[in-house]
Design a protein around this motif. Structure first.
Motif: not given
Lengths: 114, 501
Positions: A85, A88-89, A92-93, A98, A102-103, B161-162, B165, B168, B170-171, B173-174, B176-178, B180, B245, B249
């Motif tokens: 992840l 990929r982030l 993309e950016t 984080l 950012a979200g 989690a996946p 996102c 795909g 960016p927001e 992905l962020a 999903a990462l948070r 996770l 988020p 999203n």
């Protein structure tokens, strides 16, 4: 201090260090490393309680070992997913951080590019 | 103890308990193996089967009046692992097996494989992970071993989690990462608590542990760690930051599953922990802490929902608030009014699952038809797509706790229990939360029902509107649950702390 106490304290210290990293560092990669640090601490504690705890009569209680192995597999899978992840982030950016907002905001201000 | 000696012997029909876990897990593997359009077919074909299992398990429990038990491989705990299903497990299984196909039917438009059969990543991942969530939830609802439940919890995270996102951006992905990060942090805390319990008692079987546990420092520490970890996964205030988020999203069908079901998985484990594993602990103080956090969640989540500009974010913040209600059952579910409070908490979990799934699916239709989901731009939209807004409004009825709705039944039971227990403060919070919910729903519904019809990019398809409406009607129908339903919920519920003292 017996070796078991020492290992227990080291495990606790690892959990504490990792916890600090997870909370304090906004970089996902460092968070992932810190998360693995906590994991190592937990697995160490698992190993120690197996020797000191209720099943102390056994020379080595195999159940916690099995749990630690499962835990390592789970932690590995979690790290792989988190790294994927993060990559990929970054793709993309152009950066991987984080920040709390950012979200919700498009990351176009570049104010805190790493 | 309610189970008695039968806790370690498989009951008749107990082998049924393995099927709701194994069948979707097999579906996941088959979907990966066959790929392409088969993933969607397998997922949709297995959902009615899963519903059949859930109903069969519920009817077996109902007929015997006892929890179902299955001992894996014939090895009794503490060596082996047991699966157990009580009334609460069964209703959660049935709810899951109803909301999953609704999300699946709705998602067919968004996650269709092209007609030429070329495999695309988003549909394959969506249909596979949907089944993985079902398998993980079944394991959480049925698992009888704390370490096994840890694995189920992680499976649930890896599947959920996946989904956040899938497109795909960016927001996402962020987000999903948070999500996770919070989830992994929570899981490790849970695992550390499991290690301490194993160290103290040498077993992780829920029934065996509940018989041995005493109020001692290691147990309190383990309980605190496990509860904190599970709270992070359930997104109880102040650990809710990841939820809005992530849920706002995600694609609408995924949001419905995440908000309706996935957060209930970790909530279920908190209930298991305090009611089934730790009934011997005096739970007045921890219960009050949980309920105080829940109250803060109700007020803060509702206030934040009032200030959102996007419909999906508003619904996501209302999830934060509604999760708060779930935790009001903890200080109340001991003593003579315990059955009421327990039923109220379970009812809130069920009605919120249906209502929130309906609302996210409606919000998805609104966003697709208007091309945006800004609340300021909703004027008149209710005239253009009345069925969608009917589903949204009926779901909102349950959130506000107005009759007739499952949400009303839940809040009524919790409020009655809190007044009977002399703990007025929770009742006041519930009333305030209902008013605030009315406020944020008014912000959406009032402009949508007045003004000129907007031009729709494409009108919503009737079948998808009906899916959302069916879920909203299910949330309403819960209000008419007969007394036997509440008796069913009590099957296998152990008495909590204060009752044993």
């Amino acid at each position: 201090m017996s070796s078991a106490t020492l290992a227990g304290l080291v495990g606790a210290a690892l959990v504490g260090l990792g916890l600090y990293g997870v909370i304090a560092d906004p970089q996902p990669l460092r968070k992932i490393l810190a998360f693995n640090l906590i994991g190592s601490g937990v697995f160490l504690v698992f190993g120690i309680v197996a020797r000191k705890g209720a099943a102390a009569g056994l020379s080595a209680d195999p159940v916690p070992q099995a749990m630690v192995i499962t835990g390592i597999v789970v932690a590995f899978a979690a790290s792989a997913l988190a790294v994927a992840l993060t990559l990929r982030l970054f793709e993309e950016t152009g950066r991987a951080t984080l920040r709390p907002d950012a979200g919700t905001k498009p990351p176009d201000d570049g104010a805190d590019a790493e | 103890m309610t189970e008695g000696a039968s806790a370690f012997a498989a009951t008749a029909g107990g082998s049924l308990l393995a099927l709701p876990i194994l069948v979707p897990a097999a579906g996941v593997l088959l979907s990966f193996l066959l790929g392409g359009r088969q993933a969607e077919r397998i997922a949709l074909a297995l959902m009615p089967v899963q519903f059949g299992f859930a109903v069969a398990i519920a009817s077996l429990i109902w007929r015997s009046g006892q929890p179902l038990v299955y001992v894996l491989g014939g090895y009794a705990p503490p060596l082996g692992i047991a699966l157990r299903a009580d009334g609460f497990s069964a209703v959660m299984l049935v709810t899951t097996s109803l909301i999953m196909p609704a999300a699946g039917l709705y998602a067919r438009t968004n996650f269709a494989t092209p007609n030429d059969g070329t495999e695309r990543r988003a549909p394959l991942v969506f249909w596979t992970l949907l089944q993985a969530i079902q398998a993980a939830l079944s394991l959480i609802f049925l698992g009888g071993d704390l370490f096994n439940l840890y694995v189920a919890l992680e499976l649930l995270t890896f599947a959920a989690a996946p989904l956040v996102c899938l497109d795909g951006r960016p927001e996402t992905l962020a987000a999903a990462l948070r999500y996770l990060m919070f989830a992994l942090f929570g899981a490790l805390f849970y695992l550390l608590g499991v290690a301490l319990l194993y160290g103290a008692y040498g077993t992780l079987d829920i029934v065996l542990l509940s018989r041995q546990i005493r109020a001692e420092p290691a147990v309190w520490l383990a309980a605190g760690l496990m509860t904190a970890g599970l709270l992070a996964k359930t997104a109880l205030f102040p650990l809710h930051l990841w939820l809005p988020p992530a849920h706002a999203n995600a694609p609408a069908a995924a949001s419905a599953v995440l908000s309706g079901l996935v957060v209930k998985g970790s909530f279920f484990l908190i209930v298991r922990l305090w009611f089934n594993v730790l009934p011997a602990l005096p739970n007045a103080v921890p219960g009050a802490i949980l309920a105080a956090l829940g109250s803060a969640a109700i007020l803060a989540g509702s206030a934040l929902a009032l200030r959102q500009e996007r419909l999906k974010l508003l619904i996501a913040y209302s999830t934060v608030a509604q999760i708060g209600y779930l935790f009001l059952m903890f200080p109340l579910a001991s003593g003579p009014w315990s059955a009421e409070a327990f039923s109220g908490g379970v009812m809130q979990a069920l009605s919120h699952a249906f209502a929130k799934a309906a609302m996210f699916l409606s919000a998805g239709l609104i966003a697709e038809s208007l091309g945006h989901d800004r609340i300021a731009g909703l004027g008149g939209a209710g005239r253009a797509m009345p069925v969608t807004f009917l589903a949204l409004g009926l779901g909102g009825l349950s959130l506000m706790g107005l009759p007739p709705s499952g949400g009303f039944a839940a809040k009524w039971l919790l409020m009655k229990a809190s007044i009977e227990a002399g703990q007025w403060v929770w009742a006041v919070v519930m009333l305030a939360g209902g008013l605030l919910a009315g406020g944020y729903l008014y912000r959406v519904l009032a402009p949508a029902l007045s003004g000129n019809r907007p031009r729709l990019k494409s009108p919503p398809r009737r079948s998808r509107e009906n899916v959302a409406l069916a879920l909203a009607l299910a949330a309403v129908l819960l209000a008419f649950a007969p007394p036997t339903f509440f008796a069913f919920l009590q099957i296998g519920r152990p008495a909590a702390g204060a009752a044993l003292r």
